[in-house]
Motif scaffolding. Sequence first.
Motif, short mmCIF file in Angstrom:
data_model
loop_
_atom_site.label_atom_id
_atom_site.label_comp_id
_atom_site.label_asym_id
_atom_site.label_seq_id
_atom_site.Cartn_x
_atom_site.Cartn_y
_atom_site.Cartn_z
N ALA A 43 0.57 -1.18 -0.06
CA ALA A 43 -0.02 -0.07 -0.10
C ALA A 43 0.69 1.22 -0.07
CB ALA A 43 -1.03 0.22 1.16
N GLY A 44 2.20 1.03 0.33
CA GLY A 44 3.13 2.09 0.32
C GLY A 44 3.58 2.58 1.60
N LYS A 45 3.46 1.88 2.57
CA LYS A 45 3.93 2.65 4.07
C LYS A 45 5.31 3.14 4.00
CE LYS A 45 3.24 -1.33 6.49
NZ LYS A 45 2.71 -2.14 5.22
N THR A 46 6.45 2.32 3.47
CA THR A 46 7.75 2.76 3.36
C THR A 46 7.95 3.92 2.61
OG1 THR A 46 8.10 0.43 3.68
CG2 THR A 46 10.01 1.77 3.41
N THR A 47 7.20 4.05 1.22
CA THR A 47 7.46 5.22 0.56
C THR A 47 6.89 6.42 1.22
OG1 THR A 47 7.35 3.72 -1.35
CG2 THR A 47 7.10 5.85 -1.88
N LEU A 48 5.90 6.28 1.77
CA LEU A 48 5.38 7.30 2.69
C LEU A 48 6.08 7.91 3.66
CD1 LEU A 48 1.40 6.85 3.47
CD2 LEU A 48 2.48 8.74 2.24
N LEU A 49 7.03 6.93 4.42
CA LEU A 49 7.61 7.20 5.41
C LEU A 49 8.86 8.06 4.92
CD1 LEU A 49 7.65 4.46 7.95
CD2 LEU A 49 6.57 6.39 8.05
N GLU A 50 9.44 7.42 3.82
CA GLU A 50 10.35 8.24 3.08
C GLU A 50 10.25 9.63 2.80
OE1 GLU A 50 13.15 5.20 0.22
OE2 GLU A 50 10.89 5.14 -0.27
N ARG A 51 9.04 9.77 2.42
CA ARG A 51 8.49 11.14 1.97
C ARG A 51 8.37 11.97 3.53
NH1 ARG A 51 8.06 13.87 -2.90
NH2 ARG A 51 7.72 12.32 -4.70
N ALA A 52 7.39 11.58 4.32
CA ALA A 52 6.89 12.39 5.05
C ALA A 52 7.98 12.50 6.46
CB ALA A 52 5.65 11.61 5.97
N LEU A 53 8.97 11.56 6.70
CA LEU A 53 9.91 11.88 7.80
C LEU A 53 11.02 12.61 7.26
CD1 LEU A 53 9.95 8.36 9.35
CD2 LEU A 53 8.51 10.18 9.98
N GLY A 54 11.47 12.96 6.10
CA GLY A 54 12.38 14.01 5.49
C GLY A 54 11.84 15.38 6.01
N GLY A 55 12.76 15.91 6.60
CA GLY A 55 12.39 17.38 7.06
C GLY A 55 11.27 17.54 8.16
N LEU A 56 11.05 16.42 8.99
CA LEU A 56 10.15 16.58 10.11
C LEU A 56 10.90 17.28 11.25
CD1 LEU A 56 7.37 15.01 10.81
CD2 LEU A 56 8.78 13.55 12.13
N SER A 57 9.80 17.90 11.94
CA SER A 57 10.36 19.01 12.96
C SER A 57 10.61 18.32 14.08
CB SER A 57 9.38 20.19 12.96
OG SER A 57 8.12 19.64 13.30
N VAL A 58 10.18 17.16 14.28
CA VAL A 58 10.62 16.57 15.54
C VAL A 58 11.48 15.20 15.48
CG1 VAL A 58 8.15 16.94 16.65
CG2 VAL A 58 8.50 14.72 15.40
N GLU B 147 1.61 -3.47 -6.02
CA GLU B 147 1.93 -3.76 -4.87
C GLU B 147 3.72 -3.64 -4.75
OE1 GLU B 147 0.77 -7.74 -4.23
OE2 GLU B 147 -1.25 -7.26 -4.49
N GLY B 148 4.20 -3.55 -6.14
CA GLY B 148 5.68 -3.20 -6.06
C GLY B 148 6.35 -4.63 -6.26
N GLU B 149 7.65 -4.19 -6.76
CA GLU B 149 8.58 -5.33 -7.19
C GLU B 149 9.13 -5.96 -6.12
OE1 GLU B 149 10.17 -2.61 -9.45
OE2 GLU B 149 11.74 -1.81 -8.02
N ASP B 150 9.22 -5.86 -4.74
CA ASP B 150 9.91 -6.26 -3.68
C ASP B 150 9.17 -7.48 -3.08
OD1 ASP B 150 7.79 -4.61 -2.58
OD2 ASP B 150 9.07 -3.81 -1.07
N LYS B 151 7.77 -7.56 -3.36
CA LYS B 151 6.75 -8.50 -2.72
C LYS B 151 7.40 -10.05 -2.67
CE LYS B 151 4.39 -5.76 -0.95
NZ LYS B 151 5.47 -4.46 -1.46
N PRO B 152 8.03 -10.76 -3.53
CA PRO B 152 8.51 -12.08 -3.54
C PRO B 152 9.61 -11.96 -2.47
CG PRO B 152 8.44 -11.44 -5.80
CD PRO B 152 8.12 -10.06 -5.01
N LEU B 153 10.41 -11.11 -2.18
CA LEU B 153 11.51 -11.33 -1.21
C LEU B 153 11.07 -10.90 0.19
CD1 LEU B 153 14.33 -9.05 -2.54
CD2 LEU B 153 14.01 -11.75 -2.67
N LYS B 154 9.70 -10.22 0.26
CA LYS B 154 9.03 -9.89 1.55
C LYS B 154 8.22 -10.98 2.08
CE LYS B 154 8.51 -5.91 2.99
NZ LYS B 154 7.71 -4.34 2.89
N TYR B 155 7.68 -11.46 1.19
CA TYR B 155 6.54 -12.77 1.50
C TYR B 155 7.10 -14.06 0.62
CZ TYR B 155 4.18 -8.71 2.98
OH TYR B 155 3.72 -7.63 3.85
N PRO B 156 8.11 -14.74 0.99
CA PRO B 156 8.88 -15.66 0.09
C PRO B 156 7.97 -16.89 0.14
CG PRO B 156 10.15 -15.15 2.28
CD PRO B 156 9.35 -14.11 2.12
N LEU B 157 7.30 -17.28 1.52
CA LEU B 157 6.73 -18.74 1.63
C LEU B 157 5.42 -18.45 0.56
CD1 LEU B 157 6.25 -21.19 2.95
CD2 LEU B 157 4.58 -20.16 4.57
#
Lengths: 225, 225
Positions: A43-58, B147-157
């Motif tokens: 769903a994009g949690k990590t990409t969101l964090l990459e974007r949102a945590l850069g420049g975070l004020s805390v 879902e992205g190209e990383d899924k085979p590595l993240k859910y290998p089973l």
Amino acid sequence: MHRVKVRVVEDALDANNTIARANRDDFDRNGVTVVNLMSAPGAGKTTLLERALGGLSVRAGVLEGDVQGSLDADRLAGLHLPVVQLNTGNGFGGECHLDANMVRSALPSLPLEDIDLLIIENVGNLVCPAEFRVGEDVRIMVSSVAEGEDKPLKYPLMFRACELVVLNKIDLLPYIDFDMDKWAARLEAVHPGVHTMLVSARTGEGVDGLRDWLAALPERRLVEA
Amino acid sequence: MHRVKVRVVEDALDANNTIARANRDDFDRNGVTVVNLMSAPGAGKTTLLERALGGLSVRAGVLEGDVQGSLDADRLAGLHLPVVQLNTGNGFGGECHLDANMVRSALPSLPLEDIDLLIIENVGNLVCPAEFRVGEDVRIMVSSVAEGEDKPLKYPLMFRACELVVLNKIDLLPYIDFDMDKWAARLEAVHPGVHTMLVSARTGEGVDGLRDWLAALPERRLVEA
């Protein structure tokens, strides 16, 4: 047989809540506000964090939960924040969620005294993560428009258990069949009044709002305490 | 405490395999070939079935697994096939997967004698469904390019447990960052040689190949028996 199974699960949940409270005490002692970030796989949690945590004020830190590997933690390393990877792959196929005990096992690796906001990125799954408190203050769930407008009705506990629903990948809306009004009505049906943000982690649209919301959490927590 | 937990899970799995074998006996007696269809939430399993089961040359039936509701079963009703909805929402937040006992509880609702091919659409989840056999002959997993190209590595089973990997939503490729070569290499790393199909359930691209593959399953099963 069903009765026995339910009993075991309830015992496990009770133990989980006990440990979640212990985690919460540690977070409180160090003044750390904690977010439990949940979503389906991709769903994009990590990409969101990459974007949102850069420049975070805390001062932020991240605990990455995955069945296996450290792909996501590696991606976040560039943010120069404390990032700890927690793998759930022990046992047979791996645990499909984080629980309080797993998070507790990772706490010694986190410099809690140097963190104001800890993001715990849960395992990608729309069912079980919502059932296990880990000691968090707030829960955010991310849903991607690519998953379809029926998800609130199909995974109601997840959409109900969170304080903020982030609808991601809105840059794909012109290319898919997604009825925003229908999605919003279904979300309202399972979680009336829940706060919602529309974002695209890919283009950055709407991410400023999420960053501001995250940055305000530690202060809000102080006011409430 | 960890040791105890692992032991309990193994006992549960043994019971599951016993019941899966009983399901399999019933399927065999009625000449039914069974597919366990798995994916993350929103990867497009139901839309794929809507496309692939229309005009199928063998008699198909569907068992729909969901935490709650009958949205997917309702969608498939237009195909005029036997469709049975199985909800896993008993207990607290609902089960995140189908197991052999749940499938067994649905068997009396299915006209097995009138079905050549039974599709069991599992709960959307990339972890636990791969750990529970339900009596199936083959397992298909669907992954969406969104879902992205990383899924085979993240859910290998999950990627390892199936005989066919269907990569869906390829109509979105021009609008997302998805490196097909990287995905294929990662899939090959976790499941060397697995059969793969690229499809778009939305546009219909590639669905003929999936329909032919499904239609050939009952015959292939007879040859192998």
